[in-house]
Design an enzyme around this catalytic site. Structure first.
Site, PDB file in Angstrom:
ATOM      1  N   HIS A 164      35.659  46.292  30.639  1.00 28.20           N
ATOM      2  CA  HIS A 164      34.527  46.102  31.544  1.00 28.20           C
ATOM      3  C   HIS A 164      33.411  47.093  31.239  1.00 28.20           C
ATOM      4  CE1 HIS A 164      32.166  45.898  35.268  1.00 28.20           C
ATOM      5  NE2 HIS A 164      32.699  44.704  35.441  1.00 28.20           N
ATOM      6  N   GLU A 214      29.712  38.938  30.812  1.00 18.63           N
ATOM      7  CA  GLU A 214      29.047  39.692  31.870  1.00 18.63           C
ATOM      8  C   GLU A 214      27.904  40.499  31.262  1.00 18.63           C
ATOM      9  OE1 GLU A 214      32.201  40.509  35.310  1.00 18.63           O
ATOM     10  OE2 GLU A 214      32.299  41.994  33.713  1.00 18.63           O
TER      11      GLU A 214
END
Length: 264
Positions: A99, A172
Site C-alpha cells: 500500500h 490506487e
C-alpha cells in the site's frame, strides 16, 4: 460472470470493540444481501491484527478475512512482525501488500513489496497488490508505472509467474488516496483496462482480478464496471449502509435473481 471483488481495509481507524461491532453489522448485512447470497460478490475484510481471530469467526461464510500487511520472512527474530505463515495458519486467505501508505510512512521499496508478495503466495494467501502512480498525468503513463510495479512485485513469485494462485491488483493512484473524490471514471477505466490485459498476459490464475481503490465510494462501481472487477474500500465503507449501497450496485450489475434465504 466472475464475481465482483469488494475488499475493505479498516486501517487503524477503529478501536477493537468498534471493529468487531462493524464486523457483526457487515456479517448481518452480507448474510441477507442477494449480491453475496448469489455469489455475484466476494467480500474480503482486512481488520487490524488483533481483530483478525474474532473477525474470522464473525464473518465465517460471508467474507474472507486477512491482514493489512505481512513480513517478508516466515519465522525468526523479527520483533513486531507477523508472518504469512501465521496468517494462513489461523485461517486468513488474503493479505494487503505494498500500500502507498506503507511505502510513504515505513519506507517500503519495490524489493520489499516483491519479497512480501512472494511470502503471501507461498502460503496460499491472495495478495491485494496495491499499485499506483504518485502524480496525476495521462492514463497511459499511469498504466505503464503500474505495470512496472506489478512485474517487480511478481519477480520472485513461486512457480511459473503466479499461475498457481490468484492475485488481486488494487489500482490506487496515490494522489487519490484520502482525497475527497476518487479519480474520474474514464481515467480509472483507461488505466484498469490496460492492467487487466497485462495481468492476463502473465498467464495468471483465472481468478486474478483488477480492482480500484483510492477514495472509492458508493456510485463508482456502476461507472467503471466494464473495465474493473471490483473496489478496494477504505473510509467510505466504515458505514455499513454505504457498503450495502455498493452491494446493491454489484447486484444490479450482475443481473441475477435473488438467491433464496436459507431455511431452518
Amino acid at each position: 460472470m466472475a464475481p465482483r471483488v469488494l475488499g475493505v481495509s479498516l486501517k487503524m481507524y477503529f478501536g477493537h470493540e468498534r471493529a468487531l461491532a462493524w464486523c457483526r453489522d457487515v456479517a448481518d448485512l452480507a448474510r441477507e444481501h442477494p449480491a453475496v447470497r448469489s455469489g455475484a460478490v466476494e467480500l474480503a475484510v482486512m481488520p487490524t491484527y488483533l481483530a483478525i481471530p474474532a473477525a474470522l469467526r464473525i464473518l465465517d461464510g460471508v467474507a474472507v478475512v486477512g491482514g493489512q500487511d505481512l513480513a517478508t520472512a516466515d519465522e525468526g527474530a523479527y520483533t513486531g512482525e507477523v508472518s504469512g505463515a501465521e496468517l494462513a495458519e489461523i485461517g486468513c486467505r488474503v493479505v494487503e501488500v505494498g500500500h502507498a501508505e506503507r511505502r510513504a510512512l515505513f519506507g517500503e521499496t519495490d524489493a520489499v513489496v516483491c519479497a512480501k508478495t512472494a511470502a503471501a503466495l507461498r502460503h496460499g494467501l491472495t495478495p491485494f497488490l496495491c499499485v499506483g502512480e504518485t502524480d496525476r498525468g495521462e492514463p497511459a503513463d499511469a498504466a505503464a508505472a503500474c505495470v512496472r510495479q506489478i512485474d517487480d512485485a511478481l519477480r520472485d513469485a513461486p512457480g511459473d509467474s503466479n499461475g498457481g494462485a490468484p492475485i488481486v491488483v488494487a489500482y490506487e493512484p496515490r494522489w487519490a488516496i484520502g482525497a475527497p473524490e476518487p479519480a474520474e471514471p474514464a481515467y480509472i477505466r483507461a488505466v484498469c483496462s490496460i492492467l487487466r490485459s497485462h495481468v492476463r498476459s502473465l498467464a495468471a490464475h483465472p481468478r486474478s482480478r483488477v480492482v480500484y481503490g483510492g477514495s472509492a465510494r458508493p456510485g463508482l462501481l456502476s461507472a467503471v464496471a466494464d473495465d474493473v472487477d471490483g473496489l478496494f474500500l477504505g473510509r467510505f465503507a466504515h458505514d455499513p449502509a454505504a457498503l450495502a449501497s455498493i452491494l446493491d450496485e454489484a447486484h444490479a450489475l450482475a443481473g441475477v435473481p435473488d438467491a433464496p434465504l436459507p431455511t431452518e
